[in-house]
Motif scaffolding. Sequence first.
Motif, PDB file in Angstrom:
ATOM      1  N   ALA A  34      15.652  15.545  51.080  1.00 34.85           N
ATOM      2  CA  ALA A  34      14.978  14.433  50.811  1.00 34.85           C
ATOM      3  C   ALA A  34      15.067  13.107  51.588  1.00 34.85           C
ATOM      4  O   ALA A  34      13.863  12.609  51.993  1.00 34.85           O
ATOM      5  N   ARG A  35      16.128  12.929  52.207  1.00 32.05           N
ATOM      6  CA  ARG A  35      16.277  11.656  52.919  1.00 32.05           C
ATOM      7  C   ARG A  35      15.666  12.120  54.410  1.00 32.05           C
ATOM      8  O   ARG A  35      15.374  11.283  54.882  1.00 32.05           O
ATOM      9  N   GLY A  69      12.802   9.923  56.297  1.00 32.11           N
ATOM     10  CA  GLY A  69      12.916   9.508  57.594  1.00 32.11           C
ATOM     11  C   GLY A  69      13.832   8.002  57.649  1.00 32.11           C
ATOM     12  O   GLY A  69      14.076   7.398  56.700  1.00 32.11           O
ATOM     13  N   PRO A  70      14.250   7.873  58.807  1.00 27.03           N
ATOM     14  CA  PRO A  70      15.085   6.502  58.857  1.00 27.03           C
ATOM     15  C   PRO A  70      14.610   5.354  58.489  1.00 27.03           C
ATOM     16  O   PRO A  70      15.571   4.389  57.957  1.00 27.03           O
ATOM     17  N   PRO A  92      21.107  26.305  49.290  1.00 30.10           N
ATOM     18  CA  PRO A  92      20.413  25.690  50.300  1.00 30.10           C
ATOM     19  C   PRO A  92      18.941  25.402  49.999  1.00 30.10           C
ATOM     20  O   PRO A  92      18.573  26.008  48.893  1.00 30.10           O
ATOM     21  N   VAL A  93      18.300  24.544  50.666  1.00 32.50           N
ATOM     22  CA  VAL A  93      16.831  24.553  50.444  1.00 32.50           C
ATOM     23  C   VAL A  93      16.137  25.449  51.309  1.00 32.50           C
ATOM     24  O   VAL A  93      16.487  25.673  52.317  1.00 32.50           O
ATOM     25  N   LEU A 143       8.796  18.250  57.258  1.00 37.35           N
ATOM     26  CA  LEU A 143       9.645  19.287  57.175  1.00 37.35           C
ATOM     27  C   LEU A 143      10.815  19.093  58.259  1.00 37.35           C
ATOM     28  O   LEU A 143      10.287  18.900  59.381  1.00 37.35           O
ATOM     29  N   PRO A 144      11.889  18.976  58.107  1.00 37.40           N
ATOM     30  CA  PRO A 144      12.926  19.059  58.964  1.00 37.40           C
ATOM     31  C   PRO A 144      12.822  20.126  60.014  1.00 37.40           C
ATOM     32  O   PRO A 144      12.456  21.207  59.509  1.00 37.40           O
ATOM     33  N   GLU A 145      13.031  20.051  61.406  1.00 37.05           N
ATOM     34  CA  GLU A 145      12.788  20.996  62.115  1.00 37.05           C
ATOM     35  C   GLU A 145      13.744  22.303  62.096  1.00 37.05           C
ATOM     36  O   GLU A 145      13.033  23.450  62.182  1.00 37.05           O
ATOM     37  N   VAL A 146      14.988  22.006  61.460  1.00 36.65           N
ATOM     38  CA  VAL A 146      15.902  23.227  61.244  1.00 36.65           C
ATOM     39  C   VAL A 146      15.242  24.090  60.091  1.00 36.65           C
ATOM     40  O   VAL A 146      15.335  25.179  60.226  1.00 36.65           O
ATOM     41  N   LEU A 147      14.651  23.296  59.133  1.00 33.50           N
ATOM     42  CA  LEU A 147      14.114  24.155  57.947  1.00 33.50           C
ATOM     43  C   LEU A 147      12.851  25.061  58.179  1.00 33.50           C
ATOM     44  O   LEU A 147      12.498  26.074  58.013  1.00 33.50           O
TER      45      LEU A 147
END
Length: 821
Positions: A648-649, A653-654, A669-670, A799-803
Amino acid sequence: MSKPLQPGTPGAEIVADEERLYGRVQARVAMGTEDTQERVGTDDLDRELIGLRDQIAEAKPEDLAPLVEQMTRLAALRARLGGGRSLPVDVTSPYFAHMTLEEGGKSRDVLVGKRGFIDRKHGVQIVDWRNAPVSRIYYRYAEGDDYEEELGGRLTRGVVAVRRNVSIFGGTLRRIGAPQGTFVRDGDGVWHAAVGDAAPVLRGGQGKAARVPRPLAPPPSRDKQPRRLGVHHGGHHRADKALPEIAALIDREQFDLITQPESGMVVIQGGAGSGKTTVALHRVAYLNFADRSRFRPQNILFVVPSRALVKYVSGVLPALGVRGVPVVTYENWARQKRMALLPGTTGSYNQHTPEAVSRVKKHPALLSVLDRHVANQAAACADEVCAAVAKVAGDGARDRIRAAWDELAGVALVSRLTRLSRALGEMRGLDGRARQAAESTIKRARRRAADVVASWAEVMTDETALGHGFGGTDVSAADIRRTVAWCAAQDAGAIEPATDPDGAPISAIDGRSLDEDEPGGRFDPEDDPILLHLIQLVRGRLIGPGGKEVVYEHVAIDEAQDRSAVEVKVLIEATRAHGPDGPLPPGAARRSPGARRSLTIAGDTAQRLVFDNDFHGWQHLLESTGQSAVVRPLRLSYRSTAEVMHFAREVLGPDLAPEEPLLARSGAPVELHSFGDMGESVAFLADALRALAGREPTASTAVITRYPEQADVYYAGLTRAEVPALRRVRQHDFTFTPGIDVTDVTQVKGLEFDYIIMVEVNAQSYPGTVEARHLLHIGATRAAHQLWLVSTGAPSPLLPEVLRARGVMSAPPPDEAAAAR
């Protein structure tokens, strides 16, 4: 990645079987239907496709890949030469599921896709997953099951010999899911058996959302983590889904916050699942316990953002020993109070208020515009009274009236006029003509001041005053002009309905009334707090014609980041002010620097659902409403796991994510599951949800879409698949009982579920915007134990790149998470 499939193994035979079937379908689909085939330039391609189809039917497994690849190129070329006419189905992704049905000693292959195409002569039968009766068999039965269904008006019995789901992207068969295992083609075209369970499975715990956090452990290896829906491993099954009890988990600072009635206004900033609503509820319970005479339940108001939370919260306060506290949505409360305090005003609302108008009516700058309008109104009343007196009795009498008026500075306008009238009777030596002139003028002025609706119309149609008040803000001159025109139409009254020569009302072609979009004679929902605050400004308090006052000893506002400054200001002013010696009379709070009001404001700046209220943080909101308070952060996540909160964080984003270290228990894990179309994802989820219902009958699950229309489609598909305990939630009508709720993301704010499945998490539904970030964050953080994301098409760029790359995402170790912040 596991080793490649070896020839002769069951997995290799399944892959070969599916590639042969896909080749046959591809050849037939590419040629289109008889009446749409373009014979010029395509006959040779058709013959080549048929030849390749026959070769694929007899080829060895190791020779299938190049033959299917060659057929893919020919099929694409054939599609381009088809004269611009559409093919019966998408040749690059014609189906997503395969069944082999055995009936009466015969077998047939049935494919399930998003469009139907049947050619029994060539052994191709693709049925539409949404409405073809035979598709029910795929959704309702497992491989090896006997089935009995009414198809085409006759009872059909048989056995599901084969039941598989497949993923076909860009004309390439990429994944096969079967009871025997899941098989995936890598980037080099080599098939592997997926590691882990044959099918991903939800896992978690049945409603045990309030648990003492365990130390965070390094994330488990993906290869060792079974991908399944559900992570409950024994223990007590809690079927109720009420708010968690966290009184034993709050820290000393929070306890001091709750247990001091003198703490006045408190702002609780808490991330998703941090317990901010529960802390607010415990503060209400403690205030009632500590001072029952002041904080009686009927003297307290708890404001929540939805009807679902009304039901949610109403069940908690009695458990804390407090019964009878009104729990309301702001909209319902404001409507009821406005109609009670302004009898005769309409109960109808405009349904399509322009966005620019809503922004103006919710903007904090409007508070100063209202203050200035009432101040100008008061000055005009004084000038009118003084002028009337001076005309008949001279400057001396006028000066005496002006001095009496100035002594009442700080008193609300209507009360000020009333008290000035009383003061006239105490003025010795005042000329009778002056007294009479003043009395009659005061009477007219008081009648005008009491007409709050007229004041509303004057403010909202004064382009000059609005332009001055909104100067320096992001509200444009065009927004002001649009608002003035809209409000002028509102004030003009309802237009006569259009009728035919016989007097019958005329409707538009879509069945709506022709005047439905005309604002005349109706308020906007945003007008209620404006009208209520005008009542407070001119009458000094929320008081009606009969003298009955609306006042509270304590008000709690949940999810306050979605309330406008005007809305919050109304609630603040509706809370009784107290000084060192007790409650202050109406209007005295503004003249008493030490006056305090008891309020709890709870929310999360990262969970915004409303974006037109110009919210820029708690300090900005407090300054806009003329208040000050210490913001108390809650840092511990009681609901969601570290994996969910980390995801979620990353979504926020920052710029939007909180800077505090993440404190949460570890969990599953998600996961991201990608499919070619909605029908394929429905089939996948149906299997997982039916299995979860069997393993964890008391689990609560939410399938969350971005839009209500998407929820309708998923609900219909899962219903056809006979997923048990399925509910379609449209208007916050949650039951908070075990089962599966299908709804859109705007319905779930503030709620909690064991498992969350967010579907259609693609670029169209969740683009790279601030609003989409907040909505995706809100949906994800409803999960107590496990979060799945399902995408059809390109996954959301949020979505985060790793996901997106791996399909699975764990939380980093605690030290890495802290360092990243």
